[in-house]
Structures are given as structure tokens and as C-alpha cells.
Design a protein around this motif. Structure first.
Motif, PDB file in Angstrom:
ATOM      1  N   ALA A   1       0.824  -1.208   0.000  1.00  0.00           N
ATOM      2  CA  ALA A   1       0.000   0.000   0.000  1.00  0.00           C
ATOM      3  C   ALA A   1       0.853   1.251   0.000  1.00  0.00           C
ATOM      4  CB  ALA A   1      -0.926   0.006   1.209  1.00  0.00           C
ATOM      5  N   GLU A   2       2.063   1.156   0.555  1.00  0.00           N
ATOM      6  CA  GLU A   2       2.926   2.326   0.703  1.00  0.00           C
ATOM      7  C   GLU A   2       4.345   1.978   0.243  1.00  0.00           C
ATOM      8  OE1 GLU A   2       2.790   3.561   4.746  1.00  0.00           O
ATOM      9  OE2 GLU A   2       0.656   4.066   4.694  1.00  0.00           O
ATOM     10  N   VAL A   3       4.971   2.944  -0.430  1.00  0.00           N
ATOM     11  CA  VAL A   3       6.346   2.774  -0.878  1.00  0.00           C
ATOM     12  C   VAL A   3       7.113   4.049  -0.567  1.00  0.00           C
ATOM     13  CG1 VAL A   3       7.868   2.241  -2.809  1.00  0.00           C
ATOM     14  CG2 VAL A   3       5.553   1.305  -2.773  1.00  0.00           C
ATOM     15  N   PRO A   4       8.090   3.995   0.338  1.00  0.00           N
ATOM     16  CA  PRO A   4       8.911   5.181   0.599  1.00  0.00           C
ATOM     17  C   PRO A   4       9.776   5.482  -0.630  1.00  0.00           C
ATOM     18  CG  PRO A   4       9.104   3.553   2.366  1.00  0.00           C
ATOM     19  CD  PRO A   4       8.438   2.883   1.218  1.00  0.00           C
ATOM     20  N   VAL A   5       9.731   6.708  -1.109  1.00  0.00           N
ATOM     21  CA  VAL A   5      10.510   7.076  -2.283  1.00  0.00           C
ATOM     22  C   VAL A   5      11.130   8.453  -2.101  1.00  0.00           C
ATOM     23  CG1 VAL A   5       9.235   5.680  -3.966  1.00  0.00           C
ATOM     24  CG2 VAL A   5       8.453   7.983  -3.446  1.00  0.00           C
ATOM     25  N   GLY A   6      12.296   8.623  -2.702  1.00  0.00           N
ATOM     26  CA  GLY A   6      12.896   9.938  -2.793  1.00  0.00           C
ATOM     27  C   GLY A   6      12.408  10.628  -4.045  1.00  0.00           C
ATOM     28  N   GLU A   7      12.829  11.856  -4.234  1.00  0.00           N
ATOM     29  CA  GLU A   7      12.378  12.630  -5.386  1.00  0.00           C
ATOM     30  C   GLU A   7      12.769  11.962  -6.707  1.00  0.00           C
ATOM     31  OE1 GLU A   7      13.770  16.618  -5.034  1.00  0.00           O
ATOM     32  OE2 GLU A   7      12.991  16.880  -3.007  1.00  0.00           O
ATOM     33  N   ASP A   8      13.931  11.287  -6.731  1.00  0.00           N
ATOM     34  CA  ASP A   8      14.404  10.698  -7.981  1.00  0.00           C
ATOM     35  C   ASP A   8      13.640   9.435  -8.358  1.00  0.00           C
ATOM     36  OD1 ASP A   8      15.453   9.441  -5.766  1.00  0.00           O
ATOM     37  OD2 ASP A   8      17.325   8.878  -6.745  1.00  0.00           O
TER      38      ASP A   8
END
Length: 341
Positions: free
Chosen positions: A156-163
Motif C-alpha cells: 500500500a505504501e512505498v517510501p521514495v525519494g524525489e528521484d
């Protein structure tokens, strides 16, 4: 010292969970930016949410998109597994991507629901494709493999950076398209962005992230760097030349980066952190010691884990078994939906 697997980690699925997936590519050593921006927020989120299940993947298949040395890839995979465990990742929540063939199987099914133009417009591919070096086809399609990684777990959730935001948007688009065409099959994930420390900048070039964009190792602090090396890198970090410690990311990016790293290590507010110091020397001294203190327990545990190869092998085996139970059901569901069963 003999290490044993955590007894509570089994192949039994929780009755109702909110699942969060994090992946780490073994193309180099984990650094401070990875820890403050991805690993620690992931651990914090799981610790504060009893209904949260964390799935951590060593994404070795993604490392094949560029030129690589097979032996070094194997070595870096083991090192990353040991480092993540040393950071506090539960040994029942981590696995190695290539140990689960369903990743590749779902990858192909999703390619059949993805347009060439969608993959070709990904920034990372376009940047590399315009260069002079040969580009592998897998670099074009790896965002689809990333989508398979996410959708395989009903994350349900995926931690991501801007890139990585663009890649997650592709995963969402493909999931929605597949669900619309073939019936409800996948959970559509959403991005989550970690707080302070999420974008740790290079110590030698604060206009770029600490990581692959770094000009040299001088701007990166690896989690396994010894204390004397950490101090040397911190004291050589660039500053803005004004002499005053202030927190202003727009106008004073270099010193603000150092303030943010210290604030993240101490779990404090950057503005309040900056107010404590009257000189760059004081700030760098405090920062160096804070980083050394943060890394010390990680390095102690890493030495234990990396020297117990039988334990690491057992973690891999059980991780693959746990994930394949869920992954096989997801692939079967996708196959039925797309018309293969």
C-alpha cells in the motif's frame, strides 16, 4: 558468536496489515543518506504502527541493468544484507530479490500492459540513452520490474525519494490500467516521503544528493566508515564561507546540509540545532561525533553478521520462502486476470 533466526518470523500472513515495501540496490555500500533518508524512517514507521508490515528487499536484479562484476555483485549483496540487519531490520522481513522468481514472471505480465513510450520517457533512461556508453534493454524495462516488485506484495505504501517518484507513478498507472482492463488484481500503491534527513546532500557538493551523484567518496559517509575517516570527511566538508551557522536551505545550502544531518542524527529541529553553534568548527565537531555515535552500534552488529555466513544464508532462505507464498498467489491472480489460466 552463533546467531539464530528470530522465532516470531514465520510464513503465516497477518490477518490484516498495511504493507510497506523498501528496496535497496547492491551496486555500492550503504551510506549515511540511505540510513537517515530510508532505513531509519522505515524502522520508525513500523515501530509506531502495529498494523504495518515492512518488507525489505535487496534488489540484486536491478543491479544487472548496468555493467557489473558478478563476484562483486555477490559480495555487495551479502554486505547489504548484513548491513541492513545491523541497522535493525528484522531478519523475518528481509529477502533477496533474485531468490524469488515470481518477480521476473510478474515483470513480463506487466510489460504486456505497459507502453514503450511510458518506459522510454523515464528520466534515468533518457539521460543514459543520450550518452555514448551502450545502454542495456533492461535499463529501459527496469521501471516495470520495479512496478512488479511493488505489486507482487500488494504494497500500500512505498517510501521514495524525489528521484524515484516518476517510477512509482508508472507503477500506479500500470496497476490501474491492469485493474481496469482485466478486473481488480493489484493494490494501487501510494508514495510516502520521509521527514528531515530524507535528502542528505553530498558533503563536497551540496547541490547533489549523497549517493551516485557524488563527485567522489569524499562527499559520502558510508555506514562502515571508521571514526577517523568520518571525522576527516566532515571537517573537509564545504561550507558557505560566511562564518555564521544559520539554517537556510535556499541561500545557504552547504551549511544547512550539515545542520540537517546533525539534526537528523539527534532527531531534532534544524533551526534549533543551528542556534546552538557560533562557528563552523563547533558545528563540524558536533556533527562528526554525532555521526560516529550513530554508526558505532551498526558497525559492531555488522561485524557479527558478516562473519556468520550460515546465519545470512538462513535469512535468505527463509525470506524467499516467506515471500514466495504471497508472491505465487499474486502471480496466479494476475495470470487468471490476463487470460493465461
Amino acid at each position: 558468536m552463533t546467531l539464530t533466526l528470530s522465532p516470531h518470523a514465520t510464513t503465516t500472513e497477518p490477518a490484516a496489515v498495511r504493507r510497506r515495501l523498501s528496496g535497496f540496490k547492491p551496486t555500492g555500500r550503504l551510506h549515511l543518506g540511505n540510513y537517515l533518508g530510508a532505513v531509519r524512517p522505515m524502522l520508525d514507521a513500523v515501530g509506531s504502527a502495529p498494523d504495518m508490515e515492512s518488507v525489505i528487499m535487496v534488489a540484486d536484479l536491478h543491479a544487472l541493468t548496468v555493467e557489473h562484476d558478478p563476484q562483486r555483485l555477490r559480495s555487495l549483496t551479502a554486505e547489504m544484507l548484513a548491513t541492513l540487519l545491523a541497522c535493525g531490520v528484522d531478519d523475518g522481513s528481509i529477502y533477496v530479490q533474485s531468490d524469488v522468481p515470481e518477480h521476473a514472471e510478474l515483470h513480463y505480465l506487466l510489460e504486456c500492459a505497459t507502453g514503450y513510450g511510458e518506459a522510454a520517457r523515464m528520466v534515468q533512461f533518457r539521460e543514459r540513452a543520450t550518452g555514448t556508453e551502450p545502454v542495456r534493454l533492461s535499463l529501459l524495462t527496469y521501471p516495470v520490474l520495479m512496478a512488479a516488485d511493488i505489486l507482487l506484495h500488494d504494497a500500500a505504501e512505498v517510501p521514495v525519494g524525489e528521484d524515484q517518484t516518476q517510477h512509482l507513478e508508472l507503477a500506479r498507472d500500470v496497476a490501474n490500467r491492469f485493474n481496469t482492463r482485466y478486473g481488480r488484481t493489484f493494490t494501487v500503491p501510494r508514495a510516502v516521503h520521509p521527514p528531515i534527513g530524507a535528502r542528505v546532500m553530498d558533503l563536497a557538493d551540496p547541490t547533489g544528493k549523497m549517493g551516485k551523484s557524488s563527485l567522489s567518496d569524499a562527499g559520502r559517509i558510508y555506514l562502515l566508515d571508521r571514526p577517523d575517516l568520518v571525522r576527516r570527511k566532515v571537517f573537509r566538508a564545504v561550507t558557505d564561507g560566511h562564518g555564521e551557522v544559520v539554517y537556510d536551505r535556499e541561500r545557504r545550502p552547504a551549511i544547512s546540509n550539515l545542520v540537517e544531518i546533525l539534526a537528523a542524527c539527534e532527531r531534532d529541529d534544524p533551526a534549533a540545532t543551528a542556534a546552538r553553534f557560533s562557528s563552523y568548527v563547533q558545528l563540524k565537531e558536533a556533527l562528526a561525533e554525532a555521526i560516529v555515535d550513530t554508526l558505532a552500534p551498526i558497525q559492531r552488529r555488522y561485524t557479527e553478521f558478516i562473519n556468520e555466513r550460515g546465519y545470512l544464508d538462513a535469512v535468505r532462505r527463509r525470506g524467499a520462502e516467506r515471500v514466495r507464498d504471497r508472491a505465487s498467489r499474486t502471480v496466479a491472480r494476475a495470470k487468471r486476470a490476463i487470460g493465461l489460466y
